[in-house]
Design a protein around this motif. Sequence first.
Motif, PDB file in Angstrom:
ATOM      1  N   LEU A  13       7.552 -35.247  55.038  1.00  0.00           N
ATOM      2  CA  LEU A  13       8.774 -35.411  54.289  1.00  0.00           C
ATOM      3  C   LEU A  13       9.908 -34.538  55.131  1.00  0.00           C
ATOM      4  N   GLN A  25       5.562 -44.339  51.309  1.00  0.00           N
ATOM      5  CA  GLN A  25       5.029 -43.447  50.293  1.00  0.00           C
ATOM      6  C   GLN A  25       3.572 -42.964  50.739  1.00  0.00           C
ATOM      7  N   LEU A  26       3.554 -41.619  50.173  1.00  0.00           N
ATOM      8  CA  LEU A  26       2.269 -40.652  50.433  1.00  0.00           C
ATOM      9  C   LEU A  26       1.203 -40.846  49.579  1.00  0.00           C
ATOM     10  N   ALA A  27       1.594 -40.689  48.289  1.00  0.00           N
ATOM     11  CA  ALA A  27       0.600 -40.537  47.223  1.00  0.00           C
ATOM     12  C   ALA A  27      -0.597 -41.119  46.932  1.00  0.00           C
ATOM     13  N   ALA A  37       1.274 -32.554  43.938  1.00  0.00           N
ATOM     14  CA  ALA A  37       2.983 -32.977  44.302  1.00  0.00           C
ATOM     15  C   ALA A  37       3.847 -31.738  44.295  1.00  0.00           C
ATOM     16  N   SER A 140      16.291 -40.324  48.426  1.00  0.00           N
ATOM     17  CA  SER A 140      14.880 -40.464  48.445  1.00  0.00           C
ATOM     18  C   SER A 140      14.387 -40.554  50.182  1.00  0.00           C
ATOM     19  N   TYR A 142      11.689 -41.968  50.937  1.00  0.00           N
ATOM     20  CA  TYR A 142      10.838 -43.198  51.056  1.00  0.00           C
ATOM     21  C   TYR A 142      11.666 -44.418  51.150  1.00  0.00           C
ATOM     22  N   PHE A 147       9.028 -45.083  44.800  1.00  0.00           N
ATOM     23  CA  PHE A 147       8.028 -44.011  44.983  1.00  0.00           C
ATOM     24  C   PHE A 147       7.364 -44.147  43.794  1.00  0.00           C
ATOM     25  N   SER A 148       6.159 -43.348  43.459  1.00  0.00           N
ATOM     26  CA  SER A 148       5.305 -43.157  42.253  1.00  0.00           C
ATOM     27  C   SER A 148       5.906 -41.832  41.915  1.00  0.00           C
ATOM     28  N   ASP A 151       4.752 -39.097  44.228  1.00  0.00           N
ATOM     29  CA  ASP A 151       5.766 -38.946  45.459  1.00  0.00           C
ATOM     30  C   ASP A 151       7.083 -38.508  45.531  1.00  0.00           C
ATOM     31  N   ASP A 155       8.653 -35.046  47.293  1.00  0.00           N
ATOM     32  CA  ASP A 155       9.913 -35.171  47.632  1.00  0.00           C
ATOM     33  C   ASP A 155      11.129 -34.525  47.220  1.00  0.00           C
TER      34      ASP A 155
END
Length: 257
Positions: A13, A25-27, A37, A140, A142, A147-148, A151, A155
């Motif tokens: 990030l 996205q990472l989550a 998070a 963002s 992302y 994003f979720s 996420d 961020d």
Amino acid sequence: MTAVEASALADRLDTAVRQRRAIPQLAAEAGLDAEAAYGVQAEVLRRRLDRGERLVGLKMGLTSRAKMAQMGVDEVIWGRLTDAMWIADGATVDAGAYIHPRVEPEVAFLVDRVPEPGATLADFAASVRAVAPAIELIDSRYADFSFSLPDVIADNTSAAGFVVGAWSPVPAGLANLGVLLEIDGRVAQIGSTAAILGDPRRAFTEGVRLAGRHGVRLAEGWVFLAGAATAAVPLAPGAHVRATVQGLGSASLKAAA
Ligand code: 0L1
Ligand code: MG
């Protein structure tokens, strides 16, 4: 999630911020939940502090029912503000310094007495010294601003910049003030402070409670961004942005052409 894993996500990030390049996205891939998070968010902040930035406040996100419904969540989120994000009222920013910046009109509070984590609306007046119209610049990290919930928490709730207008004493009623976002002198969004959890003071007590869960106490002199009163609008090069809150005045910024 181990500390090493959280640190690796924070690196991705932080690199996205510094390189102004969106990332996937990472989550989902990392199995990140909302609780973990916030640990990644703390790591993201640590990188900023290591570069000499100073923590100057907190912000709330997803404070409107519309944004919560869009994300399928029923809890607001919070993030951290540093001095490097603070844009002087009326200043010019380079939209190219961000990935896909958006602006939204907000209400800012100036923290006076440090509130207890269990603070209620009754404690608000003793905790807040002043109120101001504000603009939040969100960006963002992302791709596609998509994003979720975990996420966006990781961020730092898309925090990228903020403008605070002139401070005034807190008026008796804050719950239903008209809010206007103008771009180049034309109305882009109209809303009400009622969109901020029904009353921006409630966003403050929620922020105190939620940050307190993670051991973060507000400090005297901090800025507290209560949340957006309307949808966010993309910040285009050359745009003049003004946010006005009824009875509180305006905050503005310009994007360099
Ligand atoms: O300040 C906000 O409400 C933004 C929270 C994150 C969601 C978004 O980037 O729109
Ligand atoms: Mg916001």
